[in-house]
Design an enzyme around this catalytic site. Structure first.
Site, PDB file in Angstrom:
ATOM      1  N   LEU A 209       0.864  -1.191   0.000  1.00 30.06           N
ATOM      2  CA  LEU A 209       0.000   0.000   0.000  1.00 30.06           C
ATOM      3  C   LEU A 209       0.895   1.234   0.000  1.00 30.06           C
ATOM      4  CD1 LEU A 209      -2.409  -1.256   2.803  1.00 30.06           C
ATOM      5  CD2 LEU A 209      -2.997  -1.039   0.392  1.00 30.06           C
ATOM      6  N   HIS A 210       0.674   2.117  -0.972  1.00 26.61           N
ATOM      7  CA  HIS A 210       1.456   3.362  -0.951  1.00 26.61           C
ATOM      8  C   HIS A 210       0.697   4.562  -1.515  1.00 26.61           C
ATOM      9  CE1 HIS A 210       2.150   2.200  -5.121  1.00 26.61           C
ATOM     10  NE2 HIS A 210       2.503   3.449  -5.358  1.00 26.61           N
ATOM     11  N   ARG A 211      -0.553   4.362  -1.980  1.00 24.68           N
ATOM     12  CA  ARG A 211      -1.297   5.499  -2.546  1.00 24.68           C
ATOM     13  C   ARG A 211      -1.675   6.479  -1.445  1.00 24.68           C
ATOM     14  NH1 ARG A 211      -0.421   5.207  -7.643  1.00 24.68           N
ATOM     15  NH2 ARG A 211      -0.561   3.067  -8.328  1.00 24.68           N
TER      16      ARG A 211
END
Ligand code: UD1
Length: 363
Positions: A209-211
């Site tokens: 997850l990086h958004r």
């Protein structure tokens, strides 16, 4: 000889350029007239985000590194444009080839086109419709000033046609990221922590997850992690932490016991983990293509995707960004009700060669 600039800046670019470079070198050995200059913008600079990929994928060292480093969207865009324009003024190339949708893609396309250097875009025509994602702006701006469009899907071809692009500028070639995956499938290797974490085939999850929508608020991210820990029923969740995510994690108290935080993984280790996972939970776009080809169930925490074929043909499903949606999705997975999926057209490992064949014709 004709000189092609190949632009790479951030992690998801490196696996896309590798097969193009391989095909260019093969063409040159066979007496072809295409030469290339590999330009790294320096958008990603850590060994874990950049150097490891060059080593593992056998990508030659870049001839030029613009070393732009971190910054806001505008700072990065500006620094890349200034650096690349200087390079073009010192030695002009005959074509600027950009891949994907990162800031480096758009910035170099603009700098090149303003100096009347034609632009080719690999992975052109894909759209999420979500203007809050910087990548969507990068895609639209890049495609507005691209001369030759290399596409991964029929949906992308239709999008370009509808925007008025002439048929002869659209080249449906397939997916270079999948070229890299298929070429390296036999080399995938377990990470050093495989035994320590007690991982066994099909009995753990991979999460990335990086958004900004998922990781930029510490409260929201803490809720997401709690839901993830619960819905995965105590099985290990291997979570390679992107630098952006690491910043928020420092503000989140703790994480559920079964979530195993690890460094960003090199290519061969990451895809080994994906290949043998029960499922992948992600907000990335590229990973949904890899899970589709490997037939691994994929749950995407986004409301939209620029890669709809991973949903309509592949193993991917969009559940949105509400953490409460994880539980029902994972219940279906544990009940053995996840779809099987197939492989989109031309995702066959030969896209790099097709791109170079077109370049030989047009240059
Ligand atoms: C970028 C891409 C995104 C891609 C992602 C994969 C854009 C707009 N986004 O997002 O499409 O999915 O890369 O990784 O281009 N940082 C480091 N070390 C690095 C690189 C970055 O610590 O080597 C830090 C930066 O300082 C910054 C944060 O990570 O604070 C985010 O990096 P940035 O390049 O701005 O965007 P990404 O979120 O990585």
């Amino acid at each position: 000889m004709k000189l092609i600039d190949i632009i790479a800046g951030a992690r998801p670019n490196f696996m896309k350029i590798a097969p193009i470079i391989r095909a260019l070198e093969a063409s040159r050995r066979a007496g072809g007239r295409l030469d290339y200059r590999l330009v790294h913008t320096g958008q990603h600079y850590d060994a874990r985000m950049s150097g490891d990929f060059f080593t593992q994928l056998g990508i030659p060292a870049p001839q030029v590194n613009l070393e732009v480093g971190s910054g806001t969207q505008a700072e990065q865009t500006a620094a890349i444009m200034v650096g690349y324009e200087k390079l073009l003024l010192a030695r002009r190339s005959d074509l600027c080839l950009v891949v994907g949708d990162v800031t480096s893609t758009m910035a170099c396309a603009i700098a090149a086109q303003k100096l009347c250097v034609p632009v080719a875009h690999v992975e052109a025509g894909i759209r999420s419709g979500d203007w809050t994602m910087p990548e969507e702006i990068n895609r639209m701006v890049t495609d507005a000033i691209t001369n030759w469009f290399f596409t991964t899907s029929e949906v992308a071809n239709d999008t370009l046609r509808r925007s008025g692009i002439a048929e002869e500028r659209i080249h449906f070639v397939g997916n270079t990221m999948i070229d890299t995956l298929l070429a390296n499938m036999a080399r995938l290797q377990p990470p050093p922590f495989w035994d320590d974490l007690g991982l066994t085939v099909g009995n753990y999850f991979v999460a990335t997850l990086h958004r900004p929508a998922n990781v930029d608020s510490s409260d929201g991210f803490a809720r997401l992690l709690a839901a993830l820990g619960g819905a995965t029923r105590g099985l290990p969740v291997v979570f390679p932490v992107h630098p952006r995510t690491a910043k928020t994690l420092r503000e989140v108290g703790g994480v559920p016991d079964n979530i195993c935080l690890v460094e960003p993984q090199p290519y061969l280790e990451f895809n080994y983990l994906v290949k043998h996972a029960k499922a992948v939970i992600t907000d990335s776009g590229g990973i949904t293509e890899e899970t589709t080809v490997m037939g691994v169930p994929c749950i995407t925490l986004r409301d939209s995707t620029e890669r709809p074929e991973t949903v309509t043909i592949g193993t991917n499903e969009l559940i949105g960004t509400d953490p409460a949606k994880l539980q029902p999705a994972l219940d279906r997975l544990f009940a053995g009700q996840w779809k099987r999926g197939g492989i989109p057209a031309l995702w066959d490992g030969r896209t790099g060669e097709r791109i170079v064949a077109v370049l030989e014709r047009i240059l």
